[in-house]
Design a protein around this motif. Sequence first.
Motif, PDB file in Angstrom:
ATOM      1  N   THR A 154       0.161 -10.813   8.334  1.00 11.44           N
ATOM      2  CA  THR A 154      -0.165  -9.395   8.098  1.00 11.44           C
ATOM      3  C   THR A 154       0.809  -8.475   8.822  1.00 11.44           C
ATOM      4  OG1 THR A 154      -2.493 -10.053   7.986  1.00 11.44           O
ATOM      5  CG2 THR A 154      -2.030  -7.691   8.125  1.00 11.44           C
ATOM      6  N   SER A 155       1.057  -8.725  10.104  1.00 10.75           N
ATOM      7  CA  SER A 155       1.928  -7.833  10.878  1.00 10.75           C
ATOM      8  C   SER A 155       3.366  -7.856  10.355  1.00 10.75           C
ATOM      9  CB  SER A 155       1.884  -8.184  12.360  1.00 10.75           C
ATOM     10  OG  SER A 155       2.369  -9.500  12.571  1.00 10.75           O
ATOM     11  N   GLN A 156       3.830  -8.996   9.864  1.00 14.70           N
ATOM     12  CA  GLN A 156       5.184  -9.063   9.308  1.00 14.70           C
ATOM     13  C   GLN A 156       5.295  -8.241   8.027  1.00 14.70           C
ATOM     14  OE1 GLN A 156       4.886 -13.426  10.032  1.00 14.70           O
ATOM     15  NE2 GLN A 156       7.104 -13.249   9.965  1.00 14.70           N
ATOM     16  N   GLU A 200       3.389  -5.586   7.314  1.00 12.80           N
ATOM     17  CA  GLU A 200       3.313  -4.179   7.717  1.00 12.80           C
ATOM     18  C   GLU A 200       4.622  -3.687   8.328  1.00 12.80           C
ATOM     19  OE1 GLU A 200      -1.464  -3.777   8.608  1.00 12.80           O
ATOM     20  OE2 GLU A 200      -0.175  -4.614  10.181  1.00 12.80           O
ATOM     21  N   LYS A 201       5.291  -4.524   9.103  1.00  9.80           N
ATOM     22  CA  LYS A 201       6.561  -4.125   9.726  1.00  9.80           C
ATOM     23  C   LYS A 201       7.674  -3.946   8.705  1.00  9.80           C
ATOM     24  CE  LYS A 201       5.627  -6.285  14.147  1.00  9.80           C
ATOM     25  NZ  LYS A 201       5.853  -7.476  14.981  1.00  9.80           N
ATOM     26  N   ASN A 204      -9.190 -13.414   9.984  1.00 11.99           N
ATOM     27  CA  ASN A 204      -8.027 -13.266  10.847  1.00 11.99           C
ATOM     28  C   ASN A 204      -8.332 -13.457  12.325  1.00 11.99           C
ATOM     29  OD1 ASN A 204      -9.338 -10.934  11.577  1.00 11.99           O
ATOM     30  ND2 ASN A 204      -7.711  -9.545  10.979  1.00 11.99           N
ATOM     31  N   LYS A 206      -2.830   3.017   5.447  1.00 11.73           N
ATOM     32  CA  LYS A 206      -3.001   1.663   5.972  1.00 11.73           C
ATOM     33  C   LYS A 206      -3.384   0.716   4.847  1.00 11.73           C
ATOM     34  CE  LYS A 206      -4.863   3.251  10.374  1.00 11.73           C
ATOM     35  NZ  LYS A 206      -6.063   3.309  11.207  1.00 11.73           N
TER      36      LYS A 206
END
Length: 136
Positions: free
Chosen positions: A20-22, A24-25, A52, A107
């Motif tokens: 998820t964070s990859q 979003e980045k 998660n 978001k």
Amino acid sequence: MIEQYELILPRYNRGYHLITSQIEKKIPFLPEKGIINLFIQHTSAGLTINENADPSVRTDFEQIMNHIIPEGMTYYTHTIEGNDDIPAHIKSSLIGCSLTIPIRNHKLSLGTWQGIYLCEFRNSGGNRKILITLYY
């Protein structure tokens, strides 16, 4: 408006990995509202959304999928690339290669306990490419 980005993930071990964070980045801007589509450009990996928080969910996914679709079955004919190859293709079709997620308030509109998984079904799958398409 439509924008596209390509995310190249590093090599992951076989299993279920939160990315998820990859995702979003990789996206420099999320609009107030819209839709994002994620498409993995491979036939032996997949994408899904699930829990998660507790890593045992990812372990259980691996165990259950291996139980349902075992390696080394004598009736498999597509075996030239190894014992994990045809099971990986079947798992990829069952899990899927694409996700669509709504965007709300700038978001990804995931639930509290939801995360995006890369499902790596090969023992040595290599780098994986995800095409990210943003609609707003």
